[in-house]
Design a protein around this motif. Sequence first.
Motif, PDB file in Angstrom:
ATOM      1  N   ASN A  72     -78.928  22.806 -56.143  1.00  0.00           N
ATOM      2  CA  ASN A  72     -79.692  22.911 -57.395  1.00  0.00           C
ATOM      3  C   ASN A  72     -79.384  21.754 -58.347  1.00  0.00           C
ATOM      4  O   ASN A  72     -79.283  21.932 -59.562  1.00  0.00           O
ATOM      5  CB  ASN A  72     -79.415  24.254 -58.079  1.00  0.00           C
ATOM      6  N   GLY A  73     -79.209  20.576 -57.769  1.00  0.00           N
ATOM      7  CA  GLY A  73     -78.937  19.388 -58.565  1.00  0.00           C
ATOM      8  C   GLY A  73     -77.476  19.175 -58.920  1.00  0.00           C
ATOM      9  O   GLY A  73     -77.125  18.159 -59.534  1.00  0.00           O
ATOM     10  N   ASN A  74     -76.610  20.106 -58.540  1.00  0.00           N
ATOM     11  CA  ASN A  74     -75.176  19.986 -58.808  1.00  0.00           C
ATOM     12  C   ASN A  74     -74.489  19.313 -57.624  1.00  0.00           C
ATOM     13  O   ASN A  74     -74.464  19.875 -56.524  1.00  0.00           O
ATOM     14  CB  ASN A  74     -74.563  21.374 -59.037  1.00  0.00           C
ATOM     15  N   LEU A  75     -73.943  18.131 -57.847  1.00  0.00           N
ATOM     16  CA  LEU A  75     -73.294  17.379 -56.776  1.00  0.00           C
ATOM     17  C   LEU A  75     -71.889  17.912 -56.520  1.00  0.00           C
ATOM     18  O   LEU A  75     -71.111  18.138 -57.456  1.00  0.00           O
ATOM     19  CB  LEU A  75     -73.226  15.896 -57.135  1.00  0.00           C
ATOM     20  N   VAL A  76     -71.565  18.106 -55.243  1.00  0.00           N
ATOM     21  CA  VAL A  76     -70.242  18.602 -54.849  1.00  0.00           C
ATOM     22  C   VAL A  76     -69.648  17.661 -53.801  1.00  0.00           C
ATOM     23  O   VAL A  76     -70.202  17.532 -52.702  1.00  0.00           O
ATOM     24  CB  VAL A  76     -70.323  20.021 -54.248  1.00  0.00           C
ATOM     25  N   PRO A  77     -68.553  16.966 -54.108  1.00  0.00           N
ATOM     26  CA  PRO A  77     -67.892  16.125 -53.103  1.00  0.00           C
ATOM     27  C   PRO A  77     -67.384  16.981 -51.945  1.00  0.00           C
ATOM     28  O   PRO A  77     -66.793  18.040 -52.156  1.00  0.00           O
ATOM     29  CB  PRO A  77     -66.730  15.490 -53.872  1.00  0.00           C
ATOM     30  N   THR A  78     -67.626  16.526 -50.728  1.00  0.00           N
ATOM     31  CA  THR A  78     -67.232  17.275 -49.537  1.00  0.00           C
ATOM     32  C   THR A  78     -66.671  16.327 -48.487  1.00  0.00           C
ATOM     33  O   THR A  78     -66.662  15.110 -48.654  1.00  0.00           O
ATOM     34  CB  THR A  78     -68.447  18.017 -48.932  1.00  0.00           C
ATOM     35  N   SER A  79     -66.233  16.902 -47.397  1.00  0.00           N
ATOM     36  CA  SER A  79     -65.854  16.140 -46.201  1.00  0.00           C
ATOM     37  C   SER A  79     -66.740  16.603 -45.060  1.00  0.00           C
ATOM     38  O   SER A  79     -67.000  17.806 -44.918  1.00  0.00           O
ATOM     39  CB  SER A  79     -64.380  16.367 -45.856  1.00  0.00           C
ATOM     40  N   GLN A  80     -67.211  15.663 -44.254  1.00  0.00           N
ATOM     41  CA  GLN A  80     -68.105  15.992 -43.143  1.00  0.00           C
ATOM     42  C   GLN A  80     -67.400  15.752 -41.810  1.00  0.00           C
ATOM     43  O   GLN A  80     -66.724  14.744 -41.615  1.00  0.00           O
ATOM     44  CB  GLN A  80     -69.374  15.143 -43.187  1.00  0.00           C
ATOM     45  N   ALA A 107     -72.321  29.083 -59.245  1.00  0.00           N
ATOM     46  CA  ALA A 107     -72.900  29.811 -60.375  1.00  0.00           C
ATOM     47  C   ALA A 107     -74.405  29.582 -60.459  1.00  0.00           C
ATOM     48  O   ALA A 107     -75.164  30.492 -60.812  1.00  0.00           O
ATOM     49  CB  ALA A 107     -72.233  29.382 -61.672  1.00  0.00           C
ATOM     50  N   SER A 108     -74.850  28.372 -60.115  1.00  0.00           N
ATOM     51  CA  SER A 108     -76.292  28.082 -60.171  1.00  0.00           C
ATOM     52  C   SER A 108     -77.067  28.897 -59.141  1.00  0.00           C
ATOM     53  O   SER A 108     -78.225  29.251 -59.365  1.00  0.00           O
ATOM     54  CB  SER A 108     -76.545  26.584 -59.953  1.00  0.00           C
ATOM     55  N   ILE A 109     -76.429  29.209 -58.011  1.00  0.00           N
ATOM     56  CA  ILE A 109     -77.089  30.026 -56.980  1.00  0.00           C
ATOM     57  C   ILE A 109     -77.360  31.427 -57.518  1.00  0.00           C
ATOM     58  O   ILE A 109     -78.410  32.020 -57.265  1.00  0.00           O
ATOM     59  CB  ILE A 109     -76.221  30.102 -55.712  1.00  0.00           C
ATOM     60  N   SER A 110     -76.407  31.951 -58.292  1.00  0.00           N
ATOM     61  CA  SER A 110     -76.563  33.307 -58.827  1.00  0.00           C
ATOM     62  C   SER A 110     -77.650  33.386 -59.881  1.00  0.00           C
ATOM     63  O   SER A 110     -78.168  34.464 -60.165  1.00  0.00           O
ATOM     64  CB  SER A 110     -75.237  33.796 -59.427  1.00  0.00           C
ATOM     65  N   GLY A 111     -78.009  32.238 -60.463  1.00  0.00           N
ATOM     66  CA  GLY A 111     -78.945  32.235 -61.571  1.00  0.00           C
ATOM     67  C   GLY A 111     -80.400  32.045 -61.214  1.00  0.00           C
ATOM     68  O   GLY A 111     -81.247  32.004 -62.101  1.00  0.00           O
ATOM     69  N   GLN A 112     -80.722  31.904 -59.937  1.00  0.00           N
ATOM     70  CA  GLN A 112     -82.126  31.738 -59.562  1.00  0.00           C
ATOM     71  C   GLN A 112     -82.384  32.325 -58.182  1.00  0.00           C
ATOM     72  O   GLN A 112     -81.487  32.403 -57.355  1.00  0.00           O
ATOM     73  CB  GLN A 112     -82.526  30.263 -59.608  1.00  0.00           C
ATOM     74  N   GLU A 113     -83.623  32.717 -57.968  1.00  0.00           N
ATOM     75  CA  GLU A 113     -83.960  33.400 -56.717  1.00  0.00           C
ATOM     76  C   GLU A 113     -83.938  32.455 -55.528  1.00  0.00           C
ATOM     77  O   GLU A 113     -83.505  32.820 -54.436  1.00  0.00           O
ATOM     78  CB  GLU A 113     -85.339  34.067 -56.845  1.00  0.00           C
ATOM     79  N   VAL A 114     -84.437  31.230 -55.704  1.00  0.00           N
ATOM     80  CA  VAL A 114     -84.476  30.252 -54.609  1.00  0.00           C
ATOM     81  C   VAL A 114     -83.665  29.034 -55.002  1.00  0.00           C
ATOM     82  O   VAL A 114     -83.867  28.458 -56.074  1.00  0.00           O
ATOM     83  CB  VAL A 114     -85.927  29.829 -54.280  1.00  0.00           C
ATOM     84  N   SER A 115     -82.719  28.643 -54.160  1.00  0.00           N
ATOM     85  CA  SER A 115     -81.879  27.476 -54.412  1.00  0.00           C
ATOM     86  C   SER A 115     -82.255  26.335 -53.477  1.00  0.00           C
ATOM     87  O   SER A 115     -82.688  26.556 -52.342  1.00  0.00           O
ATOM     88  CB  SER A 115     -80.399  27.822 -54.224  1.00  0.00           C
ATOM     89  N   THR A 116     -82.065  25.121 -53.976  1.00  0.00           N
ATOM     90  CA  THR A 116     -82.366  23.918 -53.202  1.00  0.00           C
ATOM     91  C   THR A 116     -81.068  23.238 -52.796  1.00  0.00           C
ATOM     92  O   THR A 116     -80.188  23.005 -53.631  1.00  0.00           O
ATOM     93  CB  THR A 116     -83.232  22.951 -54.026  1.00  0.00           C
TER      94      THR A 116
END
Length: 225
Positions: A72-80, A107-116
């Motif tokens: 939802n537009g929130n960038l999360v650093p990860t390892s692949q 938290a953004s996932i909880s706030g909307q029905e469909v997440s991107t």
Amino acid sequence: MKIQTMMAIVLSVASVSAQAGNWAVKNGWCQTMTENGQALVMLKNDTISIFGQLQGCPNGPQDLMGSRISVNGNLVPTSQVCSQQTGFKAIEVEGGQATTAAKKAIASISGQEVSTLQVFGGQMTFTRGDMMSVCPKYVSALPTNSGSNAPEINKGSVMKAAKQAYIKEYDSETAADADFGSYVVKGNTVVFEVYNAGYRTYDKVVVTVGADGKATGAKVEYMGR
């Protein structure tokens, strides 16, 4: 926790039976499938992992590569990782190094029905579904439906979203005559039962609410006469 250890845990708990639109728990990880069935979204406490379901490494075989995802537009650093160990399926893991970013995304996932979700060089969607009834016990980053963690409803934002959805369904004159007098809060949704005297119909207007209490979306459901 070391990334290699986290990767091993993700591999061991990933649930191939998870379905889009429904959340399931395996060994404390709350999981759902994206709508296209190409990735498994996995949450636990304040971390997030994505397990690709297609064979083939988007960036070539990787034992450990710095990466990032967007929820939802929130960038999360990860390892692949994408290797023989993973069946040459790509996995993205936030291993405790970016918990603030992960919490915001969850938290953004909880706030909307469909997440991107932006991951593996493409865009996917997944739904909240029954997440708020299944996952809060296992995912501390999620708000709960009771006590001080429940969002305080921004009545102005919610009413505006409800009326805008109603206008799209009917028209502004009809919306002006409709009765929006009462509503019920159900988790992260606000539900209006609206009576329209002109059409002699009842409609349900469901407004989804974010962690800040403001409306994130709304829809009208016809109930009958």
